[in-house]
Design a protein around this motif. Structure first.
Motif, PDB file in Angstrom:
ATOM      1  N   MET A  47      23.388 -56.400 -86.432  1.00  0.00           N
ATOM      2  CA  MET A  47      23.826 -56.046 -84.389  1.00  0.00           C
ATOM      3  C   MET A  47      23.438 -54.296 -84.587  1.00  0.00           C
ATOM      4  O   MET A  47      24.000 -53.632 -85.080  1.00  0.00           O
ATOM      5  CB  MET A  47      24.903 -57.073 -84.335  1.00  0.00           C
ATOM      6  N   HIS A  48      24.360 -54.705 -82.748  1.00  0.00           N
ATOM      7  CA  HIS A  48      23.959 -53.504 -82.504  1.00  0.00           C
ATOM      8  C   HIS A  48      25.138 -52.554 -82.535  1.00  0.00           C
ATOM      9  O   HIS A  48      25.876 -53.197 -82.846  1.00  0.00           O
ATOM     10  CB  HIS A  48      23.814 -53.273 -81.007  1.00  0.00           C
ATOM     11  N   VAL A  49      25.255 -51.222 -83.599  1.00  0.00           N
ATOM     12  CA  VAL A  49      26.315 -50.217 -83.528  1.00  0.00           C
ATOM     13  C   VAL A  49      27.573 -50.130 -82.386  1.00  0.00           C
ATOM     14  O   VAL A  49      28.718 -50.392 -82.560  1.00  0.00           O
ATOM     15  CB  VAL A  49      26.068 -49.036 -83.324  1.00  0.00           C
ATOM     16  N   SER A  50      26.988 -50.754 -80.478  1.00  0.00           N
ATOM     17  CA  SER A  50      27.652 -49.881 -80.482  1.00  0.00           C
ATOM     18  C   SER A  50      28.611 -51.836 -79.929  1.00  0.00           C
ATOM     19  O   SER A  50      29.808 -51.466 -79.082  1.00  0.00           O
ATOM     20  CB  SER A  50      26.976 -50.147 -78.407  1.00  0.00           C
ATOM     21  N   LYS A  51      28.093 -52.678 -80.564  1.00  0.00           N
ATOM     22  CA  LYS A  51      28.966 -54.007 -80.363  1.00  0.00           C
ATOM     23  C   LYS A  51      30.366 -54.109 -81.458  1.00  0.00           C
ATOM     24  O   LYS A  51      30.786 -54.969 -81.477  1.00  0.00           O
ATOM     25  CB  LYS A  51      28.038 -54.917 -80.590  1.00  0.00           C
ATOM     26  N   VAL A  52      30.550 -53.015 -82.129  1.00  0.00           N
ATOM     27  CA  VAL A  52      31.490 -53.044 -83.266  1.00  0.00           C
ATOM     28  C   VAL A  52      32.034 -51.467 -83.227  1.00  0.00           C
ATOM     29  O   VAL A  52      31.448 -50.298 -82.552  1.00  0.00           O
ATOM     30  CB  VAL A  52      30.957 -52.830 -84.518  1.00  0.00           C
ATOM     31  N   ALA A  53      33.390 -51.864 -83.627  1.00  0.00           N
ATOM     32  CA  ALA A  53      33.836 -50.447 -83.635  1.00  0.00           C
ATOM     33  C   ALA A  53      35.123 -50.766 -85.479  1.00  0.00           C
ATOM     34  O   ALA A  53      34.919 -50.991 -85.289  1.00  0.00           O
ATOM     35  CB  ALA A  53      35.713 -51.131 -82.358  1.00  0.00           C
ATOM     36  N   LEU A  54      34.927 -49.492 -85.760  1.00  0.00           N
ATOM     37  CA  LEU A  54      36.192 -49.289 -86.564  1.00  0.00           C
ATOM     38  C   LEU A  54      37.001 -50.005 -86.486  1.00  0.00           C
ATOM     39  O   LEU A  54      37.698 -49.761 -85.727  1.00  0.00           O
ATOM     40  CB  LEU A  54      35.885 -47.521 -87.374  1.00  0.00           C
ATOM     41  N   GLU A  55      37.467 -50.716 -87.831  1.00  0.00           N
ATOM     42  CA  GLU A  55      39.327 -50.928 -88.208  1.00  0.00           C
ATOM     43  C   GLU A  55      40.139 -49.233 -88.599  1.00  0.00           C
ATOM     44  O   GLU A  55      39.746 -48.979 -89.275  1.00  0.00           O
ATOM     45  CB  GLU A  55      38.600 -51.941 -88.593  1.00  0.00           C
ATOM     46  N   ASP A  56      40.718 -49.939 -87.392  1.00  0.00           N
ATOM     47  CA  ASP A  56      42.086 -48.477 -88.251  1.00  0.00           C
ATOM     48  C   ASP A  56      42.871 -48.918 -88.968  1.00  0.00           C
ATOM     49  O   ASP A  56      43.181 -49.954 -89.150  1.00  0.00           O
ATOM     50  CB  ASP A  56      42.902 -48.786 -86.672  1.00  0.00           C
TER      51      ASP A  56
END
Length: 106
Positions: free
Chosen positions: A66-75
């Motif tokens: 999946m595209h990297v823009s669809k995920v964000a790092l978990e704090d």
């Protein structure tokens, strides 16, 4: 060469799509294509005909990129999605969670 914001082994949160809100670990990062594979997320089902390698055949479930823009790092502190900031600490360039200021191991 610029450092990657999301790397293999990072815990991420899915921001959009059918798996929105799910958490998982990045099993493979493909920076040239701008894609990542996250465990248990974006699972595609393929119908496989029986073959010598797979005599049973049937349904095969595979995690699709999946595209990297669809995920964000978990704090690391709160478990919520966060952006990544780069800082220099002890002469090393490190990744820092923008939400909490917590250091991201890696």
């Amino acid at each position: 060469m610029a450092a990657q914001k999301i790397k293999k082994g990072d815990r991420v949160v899915v921001l959009s799509g059918k798996d929105k809100g799910k958490h998982g670990e990045v099993t493979k990062a493909m920076p040239k294509e701008g894609k990542v594979i996250v465990s248990g997320v974006n699972v595609a089902t393929r119908h496989r005909k029986a073959s010598q390698a797979n005599p049973q055949g049937g349904l095969e479930r595979v995690e699709a990129p999946m595209h990297v823009s669809k995920v964000a790092l978990e704090d690391p502190k709160t478990g919520r999605a966060t952006r990544v900031r780069f800082e220099t600490r002890d002469g090393k360039k490190v990744r820092v969670a923008a939400r909490s200021g917590e250091l991201i191991n890696g």
